[in-house]
Enzyme design. Structure first.
Site, mmCIF file in Angstrom:
data_model
loop_
_atom_site.group_PDB
_atom_site.id
_atom_site.type_symbol
_atom_site.label_atom_id
_atom_site.label_comp_id
_atom_site.label_asym_id
_atom_site.label_seq_id
_atom_site.Cartn_x
_atom_site.Cartn_y
_atom_site.Cartn_z
ATOM 1 N N LYS A 205 0.825 -1.213 0.000
ATOM 2 C CA LYS A 205 0.000 0.000 0.000
ATOM 3 C C LYS A 205 0.862 1.267 0.000
ATOM 4 O O LYS A 205 0.659 2.202 -0.786
ATOM 5 C CB LYS A 205 -0.927 -0.021 1.220
ATOM 6 N N CYS A 259 -3.243 11.117 1.550
ATOM 7 C CA CYS A 259 -2.651 9.817 1.218
ATOM 8 C C CYS A 259 -1.257 9.978 0.650
ATOM 9 O O CYS A 259 -0.264 9.627 1.271
ATOM 10 C CB CYS A 259 -3.545 9.113 0.204
HETATM 11 N N1 SAJ Z 1 -1.541 15.268 -8.648
HETATM 12 C C1 SAJ Z 1 -0.665 15.951 -9.466
HETATM 13 N N2 SAJ Z 1 -0.361 15.433 -10.694
HETATM 14 C C2 SAJ Z 1 -0.904 14.243 -11.124
HETATM 15 C C3 SAJ Z 1 -1.785 13.553 -10.286
HETATM 16 C C4 SAJ Z 1 -2.079 14.082 -9.045
HETATM 17 O O1 SAJ Z 1 -0.146 17.027 -9.122
HETATM 18 O O2 SAJ Z 1 -0.592 13.843 -12.251
HETATM 19 C C5 SAJ Z 1 -1.873 15.799 -7.325
HETATM 20 C C6 SAJ Z 1 -3.385 16.033 -7.116
HETATM 21 O O3 SAJ Z 1 -3.768 17.280 -7.616
HETATM 22 C C7 SAJ Z 1 -3.514 15.913 -5.610
HETATM 23 C C8 SAJ Z 1 -2.470 14.870 -5.255
HETATM 24 O O4 SAJ Z 1 -1.587 14.811 -6.345
HETATM 25 O O5 SAJ Z 1 -3.200 17.131 -4.966
HETATM 26 C C9 SAJ Z 1 -3.017 13.487 -4.969
HETATM 27 O O6 SAJ Z 1 -4.107 13.213 -5.826
HETATM 28 P P1 SAJ Z 1 -4.330 11.817 -6.557
HETATM 29 O O7 SAJ Z 1 -5.541 11.969 -7.368
HETATM 30 O O8 SAJ Z 1 -3.091 11.398 -7.263
HETATM 31 O O9 SAJ Z 1 -4.489 10.777 -5.371
HETATM 32 P P2 SAJ Z 1 -5.379 10.728 -4.020
HETATM 33 O O10 SAJ Z 1 -4.519 11.218 -2.897
HETATM 34 O O11 SAJ Z 1 -6.688 11.370 -4.201
HETATM 35 O O12 SAJ Z 1 -5.574 9.143 -3.880
HETATM 36 C C10 SAJ Z 1 -4.442 8.290 -3.798
HETATM 37 C C11 SAJ Z 1 -4.598 7.135 -4.795
HETATM 38 N N3 SAJ Z 1 -3.335 6.375 -4.882
HETATM 39 C C12 SAJ Z 1 -2.747 6.105 -6.077
HETATM 40 O O13 SAJ Z 1 -3.189 6.479 -7.127
HETATM 41 C C13 SAJ Z 1 -1.510 5.282 -6.039
HETATM 42 C C14 SAJ Z 1 -5.733 6.209 -4.343
HETATM 43 O O14 SAJ Z 1 -5.808 5.079 -5.183
HETATM 44 C C15 SAJ Z 1 -5.509 5.765 -2.887
HETATM 45 O O15 SAJ Z 1 -6.561 4.946 -2.425
HETATM 46 C C16 SAJ Z 1 -5.461 7.011 -2.027
HETATM 47 O O16 SAJ Z 1 -4.338 7.803 -2.467
HETATM 48 C C17 SAJ Z 1 -5.286 6.592 -0.570
HETATM 49 O O17 SAJ Z 1 -6.249 6.740 0.191
HETATM 50 O O18 SAJ Z 1 -4.228 6.067 -0.209
#
Ligand code: SAJ
Length: 413
Positions: A205, A259
């Site tokens: 995880k 996360c």
């Molecule tokens: N972000 C970027 N660039 C990207 C993707 C995201 O700057 O290309 C930023 C987003 O704007 C945000 C942050 O990253 O601020 C995180 O967003 P996210 O959409 O990547 O992820 P979370 O935090 O909403 O959810 C993640 C997910 N993990 C993965 O994709 C590996 C989700 O599947 C998990 O269940 C969740 O963390 C968790 O609860 O652990």
């Protein structure tokens, strides 16, 4: 065979959808949370947060007989979905909520119960913090109580679909117990369900979220490199991603949420000598609000404008959610506030109440009071209201996939 009763503990962003999903697929579920107001809201038939498809799921779960209570229940299986923050200084996990929940379970449960922890925990947490509690309560580990770790994987913004579609991991000491828990998750989960041991599940995880953090940090570093040399990072990433083994994520104003901005620190906290790249990636992403602020000031200088004419669009940590935990936009507004006599102006269509000073609840009024619009989050609302943004200078930190007006001067991060 009698259907097992499942008590889901912690009715937040993960626990509540999980409980509702199980209930609407025929599992006997009672959801428990110590927050009385939250339980009262649910019992009065109101959802506690917004998500695509969540209201429909809530209705289905209610019709299937889900119950909510502040009391822990006598159940066959407990699923613990409470928060696991980390200590900001030591970067170590604070497992106190998980431990408190397990203690409360042990107060009421019968021998033979299965206790599943869904909360994200660093490798070793179940051994270090959870197992000792069983002994404390006089239960024999693996005989009286069976411990399982089944970390959640759903993404806020698309939780309902991902609950059904994503593969998942179940870590158990005893594979037969792992299979029992798998049967419960199989009631709604169409993805593969891997049964493994607890430490592997814990590590997997944290590795998943760390991988994403490092990939985003790489994109953000590329952004800075390209900006310094007048190259278009978005075009470069787009073309590089045509390679069959390259998949660079998108640069942006920082990484928020509870996360990805948290879990990598678990590795840094536990393996300080080894987790170097992980630490660097965290620092890169944490430094992005500062970088955006530099860009805002450069833009103001170029257009001979003062900071009070800037407005930040989007305060949540990402698009189309109402969650502001660890939001880069909030960090940026705070940074600007510290360096400025006045209060930065901001607006977020997902927030219906004022959470910080300087926040507008009316988009038109907000637009009236600014010349520079900094897009921190790419909510659907922006695309739907793009015709309102006339004549503004825009700093787009998210490279919005739609056209602004011809009267706008748009600069990318
Ligand atoms: N972000 C970027 N660039 C990207 C993707 C995201 O700057 O290309 C930023 C987003 O704007 C945000 C942050 O990253 O601020 C995180 O967003 P996210 O959409 O990547 O992820 P979370 O935090 O909403 O959810 C993640 C997910 N993990 C993965 O994709 C590996 C989700 O599947 C998990 O269940 C969740 O963390 C968790 O609860 O652990």
């Amino acid at each position: 065979m009698k259907k097992p009763l499942v008590n889901v503990v912690g009715l937040g962003y993960i626990g509540l959808p999980t409980a509702m999903m199980m209930a609407s697929h025929g599992v006997n579920v009672i959801g428990t949370d110590f927050k009385k107001s939250l339980v009262d809201t649910l019992n009065s038939g109101k959802m506690t947060f917004q998500e695509d498809g969540i209201d429909e799921l809530f209705q289905k779960a209610l019709a299937s007989g889900i119950k909510f209570s502040t009391e822990y229940q006598k159940a066959d299986v407990y699923i613990i979905c409470v928060a696991t923050p980390y200590d900001k200084d030591t970067k170590r996990v604070d497992a106190s909520f998980v431990v408190a929940a397990v203690k409360n379970v042990l107060e009421v449960c019968d021998k033979g119960s299965i206790v599943v922890v869904e909360s994200t925990v660093p490798p070793g947490t179940m051994d270090k913090y959870v197992r000792p509690v069983l002994d404390l309560y006089g239960f024999i580990d693996g005989q009286d109580i069976h411990l399982v770790h089944a970390p959640e994987r759903i993404i806020p913004g698309n939780m309902v679909r991902e609950l059904e579609d994503n593969s998942r991991t179940i870590g158990a000491d005893d594979p037969a117990i792992g299979e029992k828990v798998k049967e419960i998750y199989k009631s709604f989960c169409k993805g593969d369900i891997e049964v493994t041991d607890i430490r592997t599940a814990e590590m997997t995880k944290v590795v998943e979220n760390t991988y994403r953090d490092i990939n985003i940090a790489f994109a953000n570093e590329l952004l800075k490199i390209c900006r310094s040399d007048n190259l278009d990072v978005y075009e470069i990433i787009r073309i590089a991603n045509k390679h069959p083994r390259v998949n660079i994520l998108s640069p942006g104003p920082g990484v928020g949420g509870h996360c990805i901005s948290v879990d990598p620190w678990f590795l840094v906290g536990d393996y300080p000598e080894l987790a170097n790249m992980v630490r660097m990636a965290r620092h890169t992403n944490d430094g992005m609000p500062d970088y955006v602020l530099e860009r805002v000031y450069a833009l103001l200088r170029a257009h001979k404008l003062t900071p009070d004419r800037v407005g930040f669009y989007g305060l949540t940590y990402k698009e189309d959610v109402d969650d502001v935990r660890d939001s880069p936009a909030l960090q940026l507004v705070e940074l600007m506030h510290q360096r400025l006599a006045g209060t930065p102006k901001c607006f977020d269509p997902m927030l219906t109440t004022e959470i910080i000073e300087g926040q507008y609840l009316d988009f038109d009024k907000f637009l009236n009071d600014i010349d520079v619009l900094v897009v921190m989050v790419r909510h659907q609302h922006l695309k739907q209201n793009v015709d309102k943004i006339k004549g503004k200078i825009i700093l787009d930190t998210r490279k919005c996939p739609f056209d602004f007006q011809e009267s706008n001067v748009v600069t990318l991060l």
